[in-house]
Design an enzyme around this catalytic site. Sequence first.
Site, short mmCIF file in Angstrom:
data_model
loop_
_atom_site.label_atom_id
_atom_site.label_comp_id
_atom_site.label_asym_id
_atom_site.label_seq_id
_atom_site.Cartn_x
_atom_site.Cartn_y
_atom_site.Cartn_z
N SER A 112 0.73 -1.08 -0.02
CA SER A 112 -0.16 -0.14 -0.01
C SER A 112 0.57 1.31 0.09
N ARG B 156 -35.20 -24.40 -9.75
CA ARG B 156 -35.46 -24.74 -8.49
C ARG B 156 -36.58 -24.76 -7.73
N GLY C 128 2.55 -10.06 -10.66
CA GLY C 128 1.81 -11.35 -11.74
C GLY C 128 2.87 -11.27 -12.86
N GLU D 187 -4.16 -3.80 -6.86
CA GLU D 187 -4.48 -2.65 -7.53
C GLU D 187 -4.92 -1.46 -6.24
N GLY E 146 -27.18 -26.11 -1.47
CA GLY E 146 -26.06 -26.88 -1.40
C GLY E 146 -25.45 -27.15 -2.79
C1 LIG Z 1 -4.28 -4.22 -17.71
C2 LIG Z 1 -5.87 -4.01 -17.82
C3 LIG Z 1 -6.38 -5.10 -17.08
C4 LIG Z 1 -8.06 -5.11 -17.31
C5 LIG Z 1 -8.82 -6.28 -16.46
C6 LIG Z 1 -9.05 -5.93 -15.03
C7 LIG Z 1 -8.74 -7.28 -14.34
C8 LIG Z 1 -7.33 -6.76 -13.78
C9 LIG Z 1 -6.80 -8.08 -13.10
C10 LIG Z 1 -5.37 -7.43 -12.33
C11 LIG Z 1 -4.43 -8.40 -11.26
C12 LIG Z 1 -3.74 -8.08 -10.75
C13 LIG Z 1 -2.99 -6.80 -11.07
C14 LIG Z 1 -2.69 -6.21 -9.64
C15 LIG Z 1 -1.64 -5.37 -9.88
C16 LIG Z 1 -1.06 -4.58 -8.57
O1 LIG Z 1 -1.70 -4.64 -7.43
S1 LIG Z 1 0.00 -3.27 -8.81
C17 LIG Z 1 0.43 -2.40 -7.22
C18 LIG Z 1 -1.02 -1.72 -6.83
N1 LIG Z 1 -0.60 -1.08 -5.66
C19 LIG Z 1 -1.18 0.10 -5.22
O2 LIG Z 1 -2.38 0.26 -5.67
C20 LIG Z 1 -0.59 0.77 -4.07
C21 LIG Z 1 -1.73 1.68 -3.38
N2 LIG Z 1 -0.92 2.87 -2.84
C22 LIG Z 1 -0.78 4.07 -3.57
O3 LIG Z 1 -1.34 4.17 -4.54
C23 LIG Z 1 -0.22 5.11 -2.82
O4 LIG Z 1 0.97 4.74 -1.88
C24 LIG Z 1 -1.15 6.04 -1.96
C25 LIG Z 1 -2.08 6.86 -3.04
C26 LIG Z 1 -1.90 5.44 -0.98
C27 LIG Z 1 -0.22 7.12 -1.20
O5 LIG Z 1 0.28 8.05 -1.92
P1 LIG Z 1 1.34 8.83 -1.37
O6 LIG Z 1 2.10 9.38 -2.71
O7 LIG Z 1 2.29 7.95 -0.34
O8 LIG Z 1 0.64 9.82 -0.36
P2 LIG Z 1 -0.45 10.86 -0.60
O9 LIG Z 1 -0.16 12.02 0.15
O10 LIG Z 1 -1.58 9.88 -0.23
O11 LIG Z 1 -0.76 11.32 -2.09
C28 LIG Z 1 0.16 12.34 -2.54
C29 LIG Z 1 -0.95 13.27 -3.39
O12 LIG Z 1 -0.79 12.50 -4.64
C30 LIG Z 1 -2.46 12.29 -5.03
N3 LIG Z 1 -2.43 11.01 -5.52
C31 LIG Z 1 -2.30 9.88 -5.05
N4 LIG Z 1 -2.41 8.68 -5.93
C32 LIG Z 1 -2.88 9.49 -6.93
C33 LIG Z 1 -3.07 8.87 -8.22
N5 LIG Z 1 -3.31 7.51 -8.47
N6 LIG Z 1 -3.53 9.92 -9.29
C34 LIG Z 1 -3.54 10.98 -8.93
N7 LIG Z 1 -3.14 11.76 -7.77
C35 LIG Z 1 -2.86 10.65 -6.91
C36 LIG Z 1 -2.99 12.51 -3.51
O13 LIG Z 1 -4.32 12.67 -3.81
C37 LIG Z 1 -2.35 13.47 -2.83
O14 LIG Z 1 -2.62 14.60 -3.57
P3 LIG Z 1 -2.68 16.06 -2.85
O15 LIG Z 1 -1.35 16.27 -2.36
O16 LIG Z 1 -3.60 15.98 -1.52
O17 LIG Z 1 -3.23 16.97 -3.49
C1 LIG Z 2 -3.41 -11.52 -6.82
C2 LIG Z 2 -2.78 -10.52 -6.60
C3 LIG Z 2 -1.86 -9.91 -7.51
C4 LIG Z 2 -1.03 -8.97 -7.46
N1 LIG Z 2 -0.40 -8.29 -8.37
C5 LIG Z 2 0.47 -7.41 -8.24
C6 LIG Z 2 1.51 -6.99 -9.42
O1 LIG Z 2 1.18 -7.23 -10.72
N2 LIG Z 2 2.24 -5.93 -8.96
C7 LIG Z 2 2.62 -5.57 -7.89
O2 LIG Z 2 3.39 -4.48 -7.57
N3 LIG Z 2 1.53 -5.90 -6.93
C8 LIG Z 2 0.85 -6.99 -7.09
N4 LIG Z 2 -0.19 -7.25 -6.00
C9 LIG Z 2 0.03 -6.52 -4.56
C10 LIG Z 2 -1.09 -5.75 -4.24
O3 LIG Z 2 -1.07 -4.58 -4.97
C11 LIG Z 2 -0.71 -5.27 -3.00
O4 LIG Z 2 -1.04 -6.41 -1.82
C12 LIG Z 2 -2.07 -4.27 -2.37
O5 LIG Z 2 -1.55 -3.04 -2.99
C13 LIG Z 2 -1.98 -4.34 -1.12
O6 LIG Z 2 -0.86 -3.95 -0.24
P1 LIG Z 2 -0.33 -4.58 0.82
O7 LIG Z 2 -0.34 -6.26 0.57
O8 LIG Z 2 0.64 -4.00 1.51
O9 LIG Z 2 -1.48 -4.67 2.08
P2 LIG Z 2 -1.64 -3.73 3.30
O10 LIG Z 2 -1.46 -2.23 3.17
O11 LIG Z 2 -0.55 -4.56 4.16
O12 LIG Z 2 -3.08 -4.23 4.22
C14 LIG Z 2 -3.22 -4.85 5.37
C15 LIG Z 2 -4.01 -3.99 6.10
O13 LIG Z 2 -3.55 -2.84 6.41
C16 LIG Z 2 -4.60 -1.94 6.45
N5 LIG Z 2 -3.84 -0.56 6.03
C17 LIG Z 2 -2.91 -0.39 5.26
N6 LIG Z 2 -2.56 0.85 5.33
C18 LIG Z 2 -3.50 1.47 6.09
C19 LIG Z 2 -3.66 3.17 6.23
N7 LIG Z 2 -2.81 3.94 6.14
N8 LIG Z 2 -4.85 3.35 7.08
C20 LIG Z 2 -5.54 2.37 7.51
N9 LIG Z 2 -5.54 0.93 7.06
C21 LIG Z 2 -4.57 0.69 6.70
C22 LIG Z 2 -5.42 -2.34 4.88
O14 LIG Z 2 -6.68 -1.75 4.81
C23 LIG Z 2 -5.56 -3.78 5.33
O15 LIG Z 2 -6.33 -3.97 5.99
C24 LIG Z 2 -0.94 -8.30 -6.25
C25 LIG Z 2 -1.73 -8.87 -5.04
C26 LIG Z 2 -2.68 -9.79 -5.19
C27 LIG Z 2 -3.27 -10.56 -4.04
#
Ligand SMILES: CCCCCCCCCC/C=C\CCCC(=O)SCCNC(=O)CCNC(=O)[C@H](O)C(C)(C)COP(=O)(O)OP(=O)(O)OC[C@H]1O[C@@H](n2cnc3c(N)ncnc32)[C@H](O)[C@@H]1OP(=O)(O)O
Ligand SMILES: Cc1cc2nc3c(=O)[nH]c(=O)nc-3n(C[C@H](O)[C@H](O)[C@H](O)COP(=O)(O)OP(=O)(O)OC[C@H]3O[C@@H](n4cnc5c(N)ncnc54)[C@H](O)[C@@H]3O)c2cc1C
Length: 560
Positions: free
Chosen positions: A40, A206, A73, A320, A297
Amino acid sequence: MFVPAIKGQGTEEQQKKWLPLAYKFQIIGCYAQTELGHGSNVQGLETTATFDPMTDEFVIHSPTLTSSKWWPGGLGKASTHAVVYARLITEGKDYGIHGFIVQLRSLEDHSPLPGVTLGDIGGKFGSGAYNSMDNGVLRFDHVRIPRDQMLMRLSQVTREGKYVQSDVPKQLLYGTMVYVRQSIVADASKALSRAVCIAVRYSAIRKQFGSQDGGPETQVLNYRTQQSRLFPLLASAYAFRFVGDWLNWLYTDVTQKLEVKDYSTLQEAHACTAGLKAVTTSATADAIEECRKLCGGHGYLNSSGLPELFAVYVPACTYEGDNVVLLLQVARILMKTVSQLTSGKQPVGTMAYMGKVQHLMQSKCAVKTAEDWLNPAFIQEAFEARALRMAVNCAQNIGQASNQEEGFYERSPDLLEAAVAHIQLIIVTKFIEKVHQDIPGHGVKEQLQNLCNVYALYTLHKHLGDFLATGSLTPKQGALANEQLGKLYAQVRPNAVALVDAFNYTDHYLGSVLGRYDGNVYPALYEEAWKDPLNETVVPEGYHEYLRPLLKQQLKLSRL
Ligand SMILES: CCCCCCCCCC/C=C\CCCC(=O)SCCNC(=O)CCNC(=O)[C@H](O)C(C)(C)COP(=O)(O)OP(=O)(O)OC[C@H]1O[C@@H](n2cnc3c(N)ncnc32)[C@H](O)[C@@H]1OP(=O)(O)O
Ligand SMILES: Cc1cc2nc3c(=O)[nH]c(=O)nc-3n(C[C@H](O)[C@H](O)[C@H](O)COP(=O)(O)OP(=O)(O)OC[C@H]3O[C@@H](n4cnc5c(N)ncnc54)[C@H](O)[C@@H]3O)c2cc1C
């Protein structure tokens, strides 16, 4: 995600070099951001990319165990390259997280390159549903890459090692996640519509109880409880489809604006993609489980298609972006918008309703009869008042704390609910707008109107506490909404099967003996059972080794 990352964060030159290779599968890429210790919190990632001016290279390194890339992935066994997110260090200073293209495996024999350790992270939830995906682990031991493999659209490092920030918002670093989040909303609608299709079709064939005089039993789809559990999910499948179509438009519009350096809707795109991804995936995961229960079931059999659908779908609440973390992002933007109301800055886009703060903070819902709830204006205003009042209440409570951050964390559970209220308003609004359009097909518009009212009134009923606590509704008006909901279910019932047939899923795609188009479920269930490997022998393996001795021993004992 490898491709969208290069498109969003690579220069034109980098796109020209790398995208054709990816499109032609000459390289296979993954998105390596999450680590063992951080997912995250992107700014907490530990992998380092240190610039070496002596060789004009970045040294990619995993300094700690928790810096191991974990989850991406395709990383474990398939990918030859990755976009790796790492801390950029140059001239001894840490400039935070940036993207780098790193080759992981040889294009000759697919073996990991020197300094690269990688593999699969192991089995995942469910009976192997997601195990077709090689989510991987990756560690670097001082791996060197050319400087031009830093994605340089947002910022650059010169040959001398100087860090240069472009004039684009640094948030574009997160752009790939925004892109996938908006696609996940459409994906939620698809997954939910599959589960609902199975549950509606099965509920139509059903029959249980109902007849006392030996006549036919009752279709379970006729029971009010089955309808009150199932029809809101059917309505949600349509609601998420329409809001997903709108979100795709919003995303496309933002992307076009970015091309001309117009960043005015970046925040709106972030709030909507994050919030809609969170609300639709949570609702869909819960709904798939509810559809399993609605099938009794047989819903628990793999041949129903529901266990697999659930096991594959539920990580959408986490990947995501964890849904709570994303909703807190929406809450931050809501608080910022509320704080600007007094400055006279008019909110725009999906926040525009907050500009009606004077009216919405004191408006009284005018609903007097159950039928009044069929008026979209009453529904719209009730949802706007609820969302705005919850946001303003949070802002007032935060304002009483010693400092904003402290107040925000103290009130984060309430903020979460305010964010959900805001996102549900968007979903209701887009459904209402959709059914106001010209919709072809005899009677189709009326059916969608019914589903729009079912989605809105069910959501209102489920969150009635919010509406009452904020004074947006009276208990009587809440009761009238529930009364109207019951009438709507009766109107949906005759068309329920047609409304899921409209998803036009083949039996193959649905993968469910319960959801067969022809409804011929029982012979299909029976036939499917015999495919179970356990039925390859009449006497089970282990009988002679375990059961027979036990039975014989018990028989002897019983004769003593
Ligand atoms: C490819 C097509 C597929 C289609 C099919 C669908 C099915 C898909 C299947 C996919 C399967 C698996 C894929 C999964 C892949 C992954 O999981 S990739 C990893 C994903 N990880 C995350 O999502 C991480 C989440 N965390 C964050 O995004 C950031 O850490 C978070 C936003 C929580 C915090 O950001 P920070 O920079 O640390 O701090 P903030 O102060 O909160 O933000 C600073 C300012 O930036 C703004 N902000 C943040 N995010 C965004 C953004 N995305 N866009 C624009 N702006 C953003 C935020 O509002 C703050 O703005 P401010 O300064 O307040 O004005
Ligand atoms: C099937 C799958 C596919 C994935 N594919 C990819 C990929 O292709 N590429 C990639 O980079 N990543 C990938 N990921 C990773 C995924 O993006 C992360 O697991 C996801 O972003 C959640 O982050 P985390 O695991 O650190 O959860 P954590 O943040 O550790 O969550 C644990 C708990 O902490 C809580 N928490 C965390 N921060 C806060 C906060 N600030 N305030 C309150 N509660 C909080 C959450 O709500 C949650 O309940 C994948 C994950 C899965 C399961």
